[in-house]
Scaffold this active site. Sequence first.
Site, PDB file in Angstrom:
ATOM      1  N   ASN A  97       0.825  -1.212   0.000  1.00  0.00           N
ATOM      2  CA  ASN A  97       0.000   0.000   0.000  1.00  0.00           C
ATOM      3  C   ASN A  97       0.854   1.256   0.000  1.00  0.00           C
ATOM      4  OD1 ASN A  97      -2.049  -1.806   0.189  1.00  0.00           O
ATOM      5  ND2 ASN A  97      -2.465  -1.469   2.367  1.00  0.00           N
ATOM      6  N   HIS A 113       5.866  -0.782  -2.760  1.00  0.00           N
ATOM      7  CA  HIS A 113       5.343  -0.053  -3.924  1.00  0.00           C
ATOM      8  C   HIS A 113       5.381   1.457  -3.717  1.00  0.00           C
ATOM      9  CE1 HIS A 113       2.955  -3.814  -5.506  1.00  0.00           C
ATOM     10  NE2 HIS A 113       4.257  -3.884  -5.726  1.00  0.00           N
ATOM     11  N   THR A 181      -4.839  -8.908   0.119  1.00  0.00           N
ATOM     12  CA  THR A 181      -4.241  -8.716  -1.209  1.00  0.00           C
ATOM     13  C   THR A 181      -4.755  -9.792  -2.152  1.00  0.00           C
ATOM     14  OG1 THR A 181      -2.172  -8.624  -2.475  1.00  0.00           O
ATOM     15  CG2 THR A 181      -2.114  -9.924  -0.443  1.00  0.00           C
TER      16      THR A 181
END
Length: 234
Positions: A97, A113, A181
Amino acid sequence: MTLPSPCHSIVILTGAGISAESGLQTFRDVGGIWSQVRLEDVATPQAWDRDRARVTAFYNARRQQLMDPAIQPNTAHLALAELQRRWAGDLLLVTQNVDDLHERAGSIAFHMHGRLDQVRCVACGADSPWIGEVTPQSRCPACDATAGLRPSVVWFGEIPHGLERIDRALSECDLFIAIGTSGTVYPAAGFSAAARNHGAYTIEVNLEATGRFDRRLVGPATETVPTLVAELLA
Ligand code: BJW
């Protein structure tokens, strides 16, 4: 609850589902981000090269949403922070996230990320904290250039952060837990298999089954994660 014994080292991977009950959209659920905007238009280096204004507007809106006082860490983020504080062994919390809800809950999370609250200067490459809108006039806090500030996030085709460190932790962990996820985006989608191949026990926490795990906790993260944490700390 079946848990490996001994259980010293844990890797936890979180995805958009853990922040869903805080009011942030997931990507691939019904009504998710990718049903409203094509990822090819906003989440690739090619999109940035084609239309910086569009990509900037997309991330400005998401950054602004994150600043909304209504968006707060939920009981799943808080439970993981408690686990991180009290777990006597090794624990690596990896998140896909880009929101900061783990940090606001008190966790130290590794953002593979990237982060919505940081920008990267296209001139000097420095990552800097950023609150509010990015405009074409925005100056890089590090070098003062106005060459362009892109969101400091990992787009499709770019290499996620910290893969060596994550791979090492996966090869040493006794327990791997994936929370919220869909397991569709690599390399994160391969983490559970990597951990299992090294002998770890794997648990999935999700509204639905997404892949091969030794154990599943099906339900909303705000209910299942505190339960799992309580059992781990018992
Ligand atoms: C709940 C819940 C509740 C809901 N409680 N649960 C073909 C085959 C294999 C790979 C590739 C391929 N073609 C291309 C690739 C590579 C590509 C890829 O994987 N593509 C696939 C889509 C096929 N990957 C990449 O390009 C990556 N880089 C790469 O591979 O580099 C090469 C390389 C790697 C390693 C070594 C050497 C070279 C980069 C991927 C970057 C992803 N970026 C994004 C955007 C980030 C910025 C932003 O936020 O805008 O990251 S895309 C988006 O997806 C975001 C997320 O982090 C990521 C994962 O999404 P997530 O978190 O799983 O969310 P959802 O929505 O998918 O799922 C939510 C889940 O929650 C659901 O399961 C729900 O059920 C659940 N849920 N509410 C519990 N209350």
